[in-house]
Design an enzyme around this catalytic site. Sequence first.
Site, mmCIF file in Angstrom:
data_model
loop_
_atom_site.group_PDB
_atom_site.id
_atom_site.type_symbol
_atom_site.label_atom_id
_atom_site.label_comp_id
_atom_site.label_asym_id
_atom_site.label_seq_id
_atom_site.Cartn_x
_atom_site.Cartn_y
_atom_site.Cartn_z
ATOM 1 N N THR A 18 0.436 -1.332 0.068
ATOM 2 C CA THR A 18 -0.272 -0.407 -0.270
ATOM 3 C C THR A 18 1.000 1.410 -0.420
ATOM 4 O OG1 THR A 18 -0.002 -0.113 2.575
ATOM 5 C CG2 THR A 18 -1.902 -0.978 1.493
ATOM 6 N N ARG A 22 -3.085 4.382 6.532
ATOM 7 C CA ARG A 22 -3.832 4.730 6.927
ATOM 8 C C ARG A 22 -4.546 4.207 8.281
ATOM 9 N NH1 ARG A 22 -7.450 5.560 0.729
ATOM 10 N NH2 ARG A 22 -5.537 6.099 0.477
ATOM 11 N N SER A 113 -7.188 10.332 2.285
ATOM 12 C CA SER A 113 -7.631 10.899 0.922
ATOM 13 C C SER A 113 -9.409 10.976 0.647
ATOM 14 C CB SER A 113 -7.502 9.512 -0.221
ATOM 15 O OG SER A 113 -8.635 9.679 -1.517
ATOM 16 N N HIS A 114 -9.990 9.769 0.857
ATOM 17 C CA HIS A 114 -11.688 10.242 0.902
ATOM 18 C C HIS A 114 -12.272 9.500 1.578
ATOM 19 C CE1 HIS A 114 -10.458 6.311 -0.829
ATOM 20 N NE2 HIS A 114 -11.447 6.100 -0.703
ATOM 21 N N ASP A 277 -11.958 14.695 -4.014
ATOM 22 C CA ASP A 277 -12.001 13.804 -3.034
ATOM 23 C C ASP A 277 -11.271 14.842 -2.072
ATOM 24 O OD1 ASP A 277 -9.635 13.894 -3.338
ATOM 25 O OD2 ASP A 277 -9.732 11.563 -3.058
ATOM 26 N N ASP A 279 -8.610 14.825 -0.534
ATOM 27 C CA ASP A 279 -7.151 15.126 -0.750
ATOM 28 C C ASP A 279 -6.384 15.404 -2.207
ATOM 29 O OD1 ASP A 279 -6.945 12.747 -1.587
ATOM 30 O OD2 ASP A 279 -4.863 12.126 -1.470
ATOM 31 N N ASP A 281 -7.160 14.692 -5.321
ATOM 32 C CA ASP A 281 -6.467 14.037 -6.652
ATOM 33 C C ASP A 281 -7.680 12.930 -7.467
ATOM 34 O OD1 ASP A 281 -6.685 11.665 -4.332
ATOM 35 O OD2 ASP A 281 -4.671 10.363 -4.754
ATOM 36 N N ARG A 282 -9.231 13.073 -6.614
ATOM 37 C CA ARG A 282 -9.577 12.646 -6.990
ATOM 38 C C ARG A 282 -10.702 13.196 -8.130
ATOM 39 N NH1 ARG A 282 -11.748 6.639 -4.767
ATOM 40 N NH2 ARG A 282 -9.662 6.261 -4.250
ATOM 41 N N THR A 344 -3.771 -1.614 -9.884
ATOM 42 C CA THR A 344 -3.850 0.039 -9.623
ATOM 43 C C THR A 344 -3.440 0.435 -8.607
ATOM 44 O OG1 THR A 344 -6.386 -1.627 -9.157
ATOM 45 C CG2 THR A 344 -6.183 0.536 -7.687
ATOM 46 N N GLU A 363 -7.653 5.857 -13.783
ATOM 47 C CA GLU A 363 -8.036 4.516 -12.539
ATOM 48 C C GLU A 363 -9.325 5.151 -13.154
ATOM 49 O OE1 GLU A 363 -5.754 2.374 -9.919
ATOM 50 O OE2 GLU A 363 -5.009 4.619 -9.358
ATOM 51 N N GLU A 364 -9.918 4.014 -13.069
ATOM 52 C CA GLU A 364 -11.248 3.809 -13.347
ATOM 53 C C GLU A 364 -12.414 4.549 -11.405
ATOM 54 O OE1 GLU A 364 -12.871 1.814 -10.549
ATOM 55 O OE2 GLU A 364 -10.524 1.575 -10.284
ATOM 56 N N SER A 365 -11.289 4.797 -10.958
ATOM 57 C CA SER A 365 -11.667 4.816 -9.468
ATOM 58 C C SER A 365 -11.489 7.187 -9.449
ATOM 59 C CB SER A 365 -10.226 4.304 -8.283
ATOM 60 O OG SER A 365 -9.264 4.902 -8.405
ATOM 61 N N LYS A 376 -2.054 11.388 -9.328
ATOM 62 C CA LYS A 376 -3.651 11.801 -9.567
ATOM 63 C C LYS A 376 -3.890 13.531 -9.896
ATOM 64 C CE LYS A 376 -6.248 9.207 -7.117
ATOM 65 N NZ LYS A 376 -5.446 7.997 -6.265
ATOM 66 N N ARG A 496 -14.071 -5.334 -4.234
ATOM 67 C CA ARG A 496 -14.724 -4.148 -5.426
ATOM 68 C C ARG A 496 -14.740 -5.352 -6.968
ATOM 69 N NH1 ARG A 496 -13.734 0.484 -3.275
ATOM 70 N NH2 ARG A 496 -12.098 0.923 -2.709
HETATM 71 C C1 VG1 Z 1 -8.612 3.105 -4.383
HETATM 72 C C2 VG1 Z 1 -8.622 2.830 -5.914
HETATM 73 C C3 VG1 Z 1 -7.428 3.126 -6.545
HETATM 74 C C4 VG1 Z 1 -6.606 3.990 -5.894
HETATM 75 C C5 VG1 Z 1 -6.806 4.492 -4.427
HETATM 76 C C6 VG1 Z 1 -6.024 5.412 -3.665
HETATM 77 O O1 VG1 Z 1 -7.954 1.794 -3.823
HETATM 78 O O2 VG1 Z 1 -9.181 1.524 -6.312
HETATM 79 O O3 VG1 Z 1 -7.726 2.764 -7.767
HETATM 80 O O4 VG1 Z 1 -5.082 4.116 -6.692
HETATM 81 O O5 VG1 Z 1 -7.719 4.010 -4.076
HETATM 82 O O6 VG1 Z 1 -6.517 6.401 -4.312
HETATM 83 P P1 VG1 Z 1 -8.648 0.244 -3.684
HETATM 84 O O7 VG1 Z 1 -7.470 -0.700 -3.084
HETATM 85 O O8 VG1 Z 1 -8.606 0.533 -2.172
HETATM 86 O O9 VG1 Z 1 -8.958 -0.183 -4.739
HETATM 87 V V1 VG1 Z 1 -6.424 8.006 -2.730
HETATM 88 O O10 VG1 Z 1 -7.680 9.408 -4.137
HETATM 89 O O11 VG1 Z 1 -7.053 7.288 -1.496
HETATM 90 O O12 VG1 Z 1 -5.138 8.142 -3.389
HETATM 91 CO CO CO Z 2 -7.799 10.858 -3.063
#
Ligand code: VG1
Ligand code: CO
Length: 543
Positions: A18, A22, A113-114, A277, A279, A281-282, A344, A363-365, A376, A496
């Site tokens: 990771t 977190r 992040s979110h 989001d 931080d 980046d999304r 990912t 990324e799809e996320s 991102k 997921r």
């Molecule tokens: C998720 C998303 C992944 C992204 C990651 C960090 O990870 O699926 O695409 O890169 O969050 O994003 P996971 O392992 O939960 O699927 V962020 O905005 O938290 O830095």
């Molecule tokens: Co983020």
Amino acid sequence: MQIEAVSTQPFEGQRPGTSGLRKKVKVFQQAHYLENFVQSVFDSIGDFVGQTLVVGGDGRYYNREAIQTILKMAAANGFSKVFVGQGGILSTPAASCVIRKYGAYGGLILSASHNPAGPDDDFGIKYNIGSGGPAPESVTEAIYAGTQDISYYDIVECADVNLDQTGSFELVGMQVDVIDAVADYAELMQSLFDFDAIRGLLSDDFSMVFDAMHAVTGPYAKIIIEDMLGAADGTVMNGEPKEDFGGGHPDPNLTYAHELVDILYGDDAPDFGAASDGDGDRNMILGNHFFVTPSDSLAVMAANAQLVPGYASGISGVARSMPTSAAADRVAESLGLDCYETPTGWKFFGNLMDAGRVTLCGEESFGTGSDHVREKDGLWAVLFWLNILAVRKQSVESILTDHWKKFGRNYYSRHDYEGVDSAAAAQVLQHVRDQFSSLPGTQLAGRMVENCDDFAYTDPVDGSVSENQGVRILFEDGSRIIYRLSGTGTSGATIRLYLESYEADQNKHGLDAQDALADMIAAAGEVSQLQQLTGRDKPTVIT
Ligand code: VG1
Ligand code: CO
């Protein structure tokens, strides 16, 4: 001063693989916990004595306390200078920008992040390297190993730094520069996009809303979108960053950004809506009564990059994470560009960007970005879209309809099952794995299964291998069912489920994605026994 690193409970450290640590705030607040992690980072990143560190975070609860600790540890460990965002604020992409611009050795970004914030919710910390990108696995593994046998940490004893006032301060022999959190980032955006064209668009009868979700992008969006680009006051909603993100869940998707979604799907909806989001980046991109999937967003950006000044001379290639739909692949093919498929996580794009092999990544996320930084970048994506809209003068929906007509449509959806029992989640994936040899050559959801595997990736630049990056059922017609366990949650497991099918026929491009994928969704449930094994009859979030 050296302090014995005794934790109140065994130190769990960061899970390998990771990109950051977190945990609940309460875990971080245990004696020595944060310090142990920070020392493990400093012990794992090489010789930084005399170098510069960047520090900032998304403003969530515990951000300021953590920064004071980090500053005192950076001084004790030999950094000569630290750049810290005013008020302790730096969005993830802005931190990446600052690291690169000032040639820093690396940076510590404080964010989960979110994930929700506040005394009972989450905190996080991640280390980024000198390129501005997330630490590669070799570094995160060294950090993890360090957390397992840490015995002391170094910290200076002194008063806290005033983070609210910009300027240079001395902290026991180390220089602390409190910098404007937005200025460097805004300047970079100005160098990439046609601000005059966007200003023109925003002064026409075009209307937009940006939802900062009470998180870090508020100040960035207000300065860039309202002040610099002239959007009406109030264009940025929820623009005051709050320590608990207003009690919300700042994840820009159709479920958690429902306030924005309601506006874009309501009466008198604006032409354009976007959110970012925790931080920054999304990003989520919406048109009037229209949702752009992140996978399609990447494809549209690649297809229209020549309209944006920073990319007008051409892009070198495109990369997407494995579960992201193949829409971008079709654009890359038509442009004669390479398209890379990575695991990912943004860290896998770093080598490709550093080597000049790709310019755009996604990324799809809800993550899109380019080689302007090594993260991102939510607001960058919003400005990219505004630049395209300013040049093409079409609605978001008609841009997508045109795109599908030209390239076909990759119907796509992700179903998340959050807070599932960890053992049950592992069983779901194993149950699919157990059928790897029997599924190929059979029909599923009216399609022929071609192959099944656990996705593995060999980095084309450094040859490093990452295994077990998702369980895949691949069909002859390009359709895919993918199962993955999240690596970013802090309680239980999140499964997921990613679904994709390609539709070339433009008469069938107008369906709702859930309807278009209904047979795939049913098949994914049957093959995995997901509902039975987890006791869940429906996903927590559908995107
Ligand atoms: C998720 C998303 C992944 C992204 C990651 C960090 O990870 O699926 O695409 O890169 O969050 O994003 P996971 O392992 O939960 O699927 V962020 O905005 O938290 O830095
Ligand atoms: Co983020």
